[in-house]
Design an enzyme around this catalytic site. Structure first.
Site, mmCIF file in Angstrom:
data_model
loop_
_atom_site.group_PDB
_atom_site.id
_atom_site.type_symbol
_atom_site.label_atom_id
_atom_site.label_comp_id
_atom_site.label_asym_id
_atom_site.label_seq_id
_atom_site.Cartn_x
_atom_site.Cartn_y
_atom_site.Cartn_z
ATOM 1 N N VAL A 17 0.887 -1.026 0.009
ATOM 2 C CA VAL A 17 0.084 -0.037 0.031
ATOM 3 C C VAL A 17 0.773 1.161 0.039
ATOM 4 O O VAL A 17 1.783 1.325 0.695
ATOM 5 C CB VAL A 17 -0.827 -0.006 1.308
ATOM 6 C CG1 VAL A 17 -1.711 1.217 1.076
ATOM 7 C CG2 VAL A 17 -1.858 -1.260 1.248
ATOM 8 N N ASP A 131 -11.413 -11.594 8.688
ATOM 9 C CA ASP A 131 -10.113 -11.203 9.124
ATOM 10 C C ASP A 131 -10.282 -9.862 9.691
ATOM 11 O O ASP A 131 -9.044 -8.983 9.612
ATOM 12 C CB ASP A 131 -9.220 -10.970 7.890
ATOM 13 C CG ASP A 131 -7.895 -11.417 8.096
ATOM 14 O OD1 ASP A 131 -7.564 -11.751 9.348
ATOM 15 O OD2 ASP A 131 -6.900 -10.972 7.323
#
Ligand SMILES: Nc1ncnc2c1ncn2[C@@H]1O[C@H](COP(=O)(O)OP(=O)(O)OP(=O)(O)O)[C@@H](O)[C@H]1O
Length: 335
Positions: A17, A131
């Site tokens: 990212v 998650d």
């Protein structure tokens, strides 16, 4: 939207990212964004994430999706997903920098309420995040909370394939029973306990033992002693082993632990300064490189005997491909 890649913000097990900086003036509405990228040939998880985020784009507690693109960089074809930039980094970073200090309870309540709103929205659309953990909870500069990383998210129902991060896995996930919204509520309980105590809800350095403790018997994670009675009761509602008896996100929104809380506004405005490097932040013995396994013995519903049966298989699979337990280089995620 035309943009160029800025500084690295973090790295997960399969994607990187970066900050994404728009090139043109017409992009003034989104002054800074984050871009999550992976090799185009390995993009199935990111494509899954993109399609779910596109559907869930109207929830303020879910990281906003702005578009996707392909690019060629250093001779490699990349798939890119443009996201709202959360300049406060992840809750994991926040817990790590807090060190021995814990997050004050009023803040835990506000974060929990925001997470419940996001989860309720996800579940209303028929998805399960699968998650939820501090690394996947992002903070904006003004204290807003965003649920991120939908790479493992899926339609509720079905079992068999083990997905998620062991420390946050619910008993029914470990047991291979139906993976529904209740699994996210269990993970939320783990996050609340971690925010309140400063360390992961389960203290256990052995994967097989951890999965046994989660999947078999009556044991639940330790509820931090200095949580208020309301907080302890909230965690107990999340830690009901049988998912059928666990409270839903919608029910928990009315729990006294959160129902009086005013959420921090977390406005959509993104500040151009004040951004920092955020990175994966291992803090415990389960922080390992990606560990993949897929088990094919789905059970109809949660039960102790089915859990035991599945765990025997699971521990065997784990033994064959177990990562280096002494390393703390990365987070363990099972995809
Ligand atoms: N929108 C964002 N704004 C700021 N930082 C972000 C953003 N998205 C991700 N990050 C940072 O990058 C890290 C990795 O992102 P993410 O969890 O989405 O990657 P991943 O490869 O899917 O991870 P995982 O291994 O958990 O599947 C996050 O923990 C966070 O620090």
């Amino acid at each position: 939207m035309d943009w160029f890649r800025g500084e690295k913000l973090g790295r997960g097990s399969f994607a990187q990212v970066n900050l994404a900086i728009p090139r043109s003036q017409s992009s003034f509405l989104h002054p800074l964004m984050a871009v999550k990228s992976c090799g185009a040939s390995l993009s199935s998880s990111l494509l899954n994430e993109k399609s779910i985020l596109e559907e869930l784009k109207d929830c303020p507690q879910i990281i906003r999706y702005y578009g996707d693109s392909y690019s060629f960089e250093n001779g490699e074809k990349l798939y890119n997903v443009l996201l709202e930039y959360a300049s406060g980094g992840s809750l994991a970073d926040c817990l790590k920098s807090a060190g021995d200090r814990t997050i004050p309870e009023p803040q835990v309540r506000r974060y929990t309420k925001a997470l419940l709103k996001g989860l309720h929205y996800i579940h209303k659309f028929g998805y399960v995040h699968c998650d939820l953990k501090p690394q996947n909870i992002l903070l904006t500069s003004d204290g807003g909370v965003r649920i991120a990383d939908f790479g493992l998210a899926k339609r509720a129902g079905g079992g068999g394939e083990l997905r998620g991060t062991p420390l946050y896995m619910s008993p029914e996930m470990v047991a291979g029973s139906e993976q529904g919204a209740a699994a996210d509520v269990w993970a939320l309980g783990c996050v609340v306990a971690e925010m309140a105590s400063g360390s992961p809800a389960w203290r256990c350095s052995d994967l097989a033992a951890l999965l046994m403790r989660i999947g078999v018997g009556e044991e639940v994670p330790e509820i931090p002693g200095d949580l208020s009675a309301e907080g302890r009761d909230f965690a107990e509602k999340c830690f009901v082993k049988d998912p059928r008896g666990r409270w839903t996100a919608e029910m928990l929104l009315n729990h006294p632990f959160v129902c009086g809380e005013e959420e921090m506004n977390g406005s959509e405005e993104l500040r151009s300064g004040d951004w920092k490097m955020a990175s994966a932040s291992p803090r415990c013995p389960f922080d390992f490189e990606e560990w993949s396994c897929s088990l094919t013995s789905p059970a109809e519903s949660w039960s102790v005997s089915k859990a035991e049966e599945r765990l025997r298989g699971l521990v065997n699979v784990g033994a064959e491909i177990a990562p280096n337990w002494s390393s703390t280089d990365d987070w363990l995620t099972i995809r």
